[in-house]
Design an enzyme around this catalytic site. Structure first.
Site, PDB file in Angstrom:
ATOM      1  CG  HIS A  91     -13.169  -3.276  -1.860  1.00 29.55           C
ATOM      2  ND1 HIS A  91     -12.490  -3.333  -3.052  1.00 29.55           N
ATOM      3  CD2 HIS A  91     -12.252  -3.521  -0.898  1.00 29.55           C
ATOM      4  CE1 HIS A  91     -11.218  -3.583  -2.813  1.00 29.55           C
ATOM      5  NE2 HIS A  91     -11.043  -3.703  -1.512  1.00 29.55           N
TER       6      HIS A  91
ATOM      7  CG  HIS B 172      -6.540  -4.691  -5.543  1.00 24.62           C
ATOM      8  ND1 HIS B 172      -7.045  -4.082  -4.415  1.00 24.62           N
ATOM      9  CD2 HIS B 172      -7.365  -5.702  -5.823  1.00 24.62           C
ATOM     10  CE1 HIS B 172      -8.132  -4.714  -4.039  1.00 24.62           C
ATOM     11  NE2 HIS B 172      -8.352  -5.698  -4.861  1.00 24.62           N
ATOM     12  CG  HIS B 173      -8.150  -0.638  -3.515  1.00 27.11           C
ATOM     13  ND1 HIS B 173      -8.115  -1.734  -2.698  1.00 27.11           N
ATOM     14  CD2 HIS B 173      -7.795   0.409  -2.735  1.00 27.11           C
ATOM     15  CE1 HIS B 173      -7.741  -1.378  -1.488  1.00 27.11           C
ATOM     16  NE2 HIS B 173      -7.531  -0.070  -1.480  1.00 27.11           N
TER      17      HIS B 173
ATOM     18  CG  HIS C  44      -4.107  -3.105  -2.527  1.00 24.13           C
ATOM     19  ND1 HIS C  44      -5.174  -3.877  -2.168  1.00 24.13           N
ATOM     20  CD2 HIS C  44      -3.042  -3.932  -2.522  1.00 24.13           C
ATOM     21  CE1 HIS C  44      -4.772  -5.119  -1.962  1.00 24.13           C
ATOM     22  NE2 HIS C  44      -3.490  -5.180  -2.184  1.00 24.13           N
TER      23      HIS C  44
ATOM     24  CG  MET D 148     -10.652  -5.455   2.941  1.00 20.78           C
ATOM     25  SD  MET D 148     -10.311  -3.861   2.176  1.00 20.78           S
ATOM     26  CE  MET D 148      -8.675  -3.590   2.817  1.00 20.78           C
TER      27      MET D 148
ATOM     28  CE1 TYR E   6      -3.223  -2.953   1.044  1.00 23.08           C
ATOM     29  CE2 TYR E   6      -4.555  -0.948   0.999  1.00 23.08           C
ATOM     30  CZ  TYR E   6      -4.462  -2.332   0.976  1.00 23.08           C
ATOM     31  OH  TYR E   6      -5.598  -3.079   0.895  1.00 23.08           O
TER      32      TYR E   6
ATOM     33  CG  HIS F 217      -9.292  -8.128  -0.676  1.00 18.49           C
ATOM     34  ND1 HIS F 217      -8.378  -7.896   0.307  1.00 18.49           N
ATOM     35  CD2 HIS F 217      -9.561  -6.916  -1.237  1.00 18.49           C
ATOM     36  CE1 HIS F 217      -8.093  -6.594   0.345  1.00 18.49           C
ATOM     37  NE2 HIS F 217      -8.810  -5.983  -0.582  1.00 18.49           N
TER      38      HIS F 217
END
Ligand SMILES: *[C@@H]1O[C@H](CO)[C@@H](O)[C@H](O)[C@H]1NC(C)=O
Ligand SMILES: *[C@@H]1O[C@H](CO)[C@@H](O)[C@H](O)[C@H]1NC(C)=O
Length: 565
Positions: free
Chosen positions: A374, A226-227, A292, A449, A196, A376
């Site tokens: 959201h 990823h985000h 991320h 998450m 991150y 994973h």
């Protein structure tokens, strides 16, 4: 405060009709044919309002290729004999034939100022072969109209436009190229699987308030990014920096989400009446961009300059947009794991808006227009329940086929109002049948998450409204916590899942200045089954397959403490 009340009252009146039909497109170049629409996944129906500059007949429909053949059509108007309206289908370029089964319900039809305004409803799916199914794919809409009420050949008064009715997004042509750039600059992505990166930054000064109306991702490495989340910082964060996130730096306190992007998402454009405020009084505010990076092959030597472009305008829109993250948020000491070999493991996070009222009182009605769900890799379903006076009244978000690779902000078919005292529950369903160890709640892609980011207006100064089960509750003592030595049995999994749902939820809301408001005794209410709307005749009573089971356990909400984080 005094001036707020008439303002809210005006909002209620102005917003009343738009809430059920938030979307609008002109179907023609000359803006003579305007279509507004909205839909309700729960009821399974879609409502249209067609406004055409004619006092003659009006036709509208769905076509396989933009032509008439094979299309599903409605035609109507107000003539000397009164209102006429019916469901037709066309077999060729000839007068459409009336359907044997009438699948459209006329809600209103009137003429004013030389315009015909028709409001009608149908089911999203239809069991009539002579009607077209509406899906979340672009569909070719056709229209035609005439100068009189004698339905005759339309000549040039016809056209077609492709629109995605169930997954609609405004598409303005960018008139200005003013954007704020929130990107990292050639950072080195470390060889760890999860990284991150945080960049705390200040934007160029905008002396007056502006509105961000479009967020464009700028992705250099699609295989790693990823985000991305952009957060506003509290006023005590004053120094920019560029380093790994969540290492105890002051910028970790920047938690008010301003913009969000998830893998598979694209450009997001806000509705025409709303924008994300930036500049003006905020011009000293710092922002934190969090990226991320997912690097499963632990590659070395990759550099990246990804981020977000925020297009802004000085022409202010009616509403300031806020984003409210809700659901289950991980905490290191939470000791909350998803067991392996569980095909359908449910987790819950709740938000009772009463806790937000500790900071914002009275809480204005929050108009939710879009949602980003959201989880994973193990996530398979996400559902966001909306409760009022202890009863579920709706879903604020629903994805029965959650795909980790496609995380888009989804515009809701109708604007949903969260009132003071309403409760929100986010349910995630995970499949861990192919895992041998426990799955933690955490930051890595292999952790889990369970979050729903609600996009709403008017913005309030709240960063989070989340919860997690009290895993130190005595009831939990029989359950495994941090790890499992042996593969649990189905019964053990079910028992553990049940306990996590039954123990009190520790709920938290955090405001802009990182102040925390917390309740220890939230609980998870039952969520209704997702309605399965099957093909049906269009009758007003179409609430199908919903079942309500009310949790017998009722814990009293107790305000325990409000403290500085
Ligand atoms: C259509 O009719 C409305 C109402 O009379 C009018 O305001 C509008 O200008 C018309 N549009 C066009 C393109 O002529
Ligand atoms: C769970 O995942 C396994 C392995 O990928 C798959 O075979 C199974 O059908 C899934 N089950 C459910 C309920 O999704």
């Amino acid at each position: 405060m005094r001036s707020l009340i008439p303002f809210l009252y005006l909002l209620l009146i102005a917003g009343a009709s738009d809430h059920t039909m938030p979307f609008m497109e002109y179907l023609d170049q000359n803006h003579l044919v305007c279509l507004k629409w909205g839909f309700d996944n729960l009821e399974g129906n879609i409502t249209f309002k067609l406004i055409v500059n004619t006092t003659g007949w009006v036709g509208f429909g769905f076509s396989p290729n933009g032509g008439m053949a094979g299309s599903d059509i409605v035609m109507g108007g107000l003539g000397t004999g009164g209102t006429y309206f019916a469901d037709y289908h066309a077999t060729g370029n000839s007068m459409p034939l009336m359907d044997q089964q009438q699948s459209y319900t006329l809600l209103s039809l009137n003429e004013s100022d030389g315009q015909t305004i028709i409001t009608f409803q149908r089911t999203i799916q239809s069991c009539d072969d002579q009607d077209v199914h509406i899906t979340a794919q672009p569909i070719k809409l056709i229209y035609a109209y005439g100068p009189t009420d004698d339905i005759a050949y339309h000549q040039a008064r016809r056209g077609t436009k492709e629109v995605n009715l169930l997954n609609y997004m405004t598409r303005t042509t960018l008139t200005s190229v003013s954007y704020l750039s929130a990107t990292v600059d050639s950072i080195t992505v470390p060889s760890s699987q999860t990284y991150y990166h945080c960049k705390v930054m200040k934007f160029p000064t905008l002396n007056t308030k502006h509105h961000i109306y479009l967020v464009e991702p700028v992705i250099e490495h699609h295989d790693m990014v990823h985000h991305m989340l952009l957060y506003r910082c509290p006023s005590f964060v004053t120094e920019p920096y560029d380093k790994p996130c969540y290492r105890g730096d002051i910028g970790d306190a920047c938690f008010r989400v301003v913009a969000a992007w998830g893998v598979g998402g694209g450009v997001f454009e806000l509705p025409e009446n709303a924008g994300i405020p930036v500049g003006g009084e905020d011009s000293d505010t710092l922002y934190r961009l969090e990226i991320h990076y997912n690097n499963p092959n632990r590659e070395t030597g990759r550099t990246d300059s990804s981020g977000l472009r925020l297009y802004y305008t000085a022409q202010l829109r009616q509403h300031d947009v806020g984003i409210l993250p809700t659901g289950l948020l991980h905490f290191d000491k939470m000791q909350y794991n998803i067991p392996p070999k569980a095909p359908r493991f449910h987790t819950y996070g709740v938000c009772n808006t009463t806790i937000i009222s500790q900071f914002v009182n009275p809480l204005p009605d929050l108009q939710v227009f879009a949602v980003l769900l959201h989880t994973h890799l193990a996530g398979r379903k996400v559902r966001v329940g909306h409760y009022r006076s202890g009863k579920q009244i709706d879903f604020l978000g629903l994805d029965e086929n959650y795909d980790f690779e496609i995380q888009q902000i989804i515009n809701l078919g109708n604007i949903k109002t969260i009132q003071q005292g309403d409760e929100i529950a986010v349910e995630c369903t995970y499949n861990t049948t192919n895992r041998v160890g426990v799955t933690k709640m955490g930051l890595a892609t292999t952790d889990e998450m369970c979050l729903a980011f609600l996009l709403y207006y008017p913005a309030i100064e709240i960063s989070l409204c989340i919860s997690h089960p009290n895993t130190t509750h005595p009831l939990m003592s029989r359950s495994y916590r941090t790890s499992v030595v042996t593969i649990p049995s189905d019964l053990e999994i079910a028992e553990y899942e049940g306990l996590l749902k039954a123990v009190p939820q520790i709920q938290m809301a955090v405001n802009d200045q990182s102040q925390l408001s917390s309740y220890k005794n939230g609980f998870v209410r039952e969520m209704m089954k997702t309605p399965t709307v099957t093909c049906q005749n269009n009758k007003a009573s179409s609430r199908l397959g919903t079942s309500w089971i009310v949790n017998p356990a009722r814990f009293t909400l107790l305000l325990l403490w409000i403290a500085k984080m």
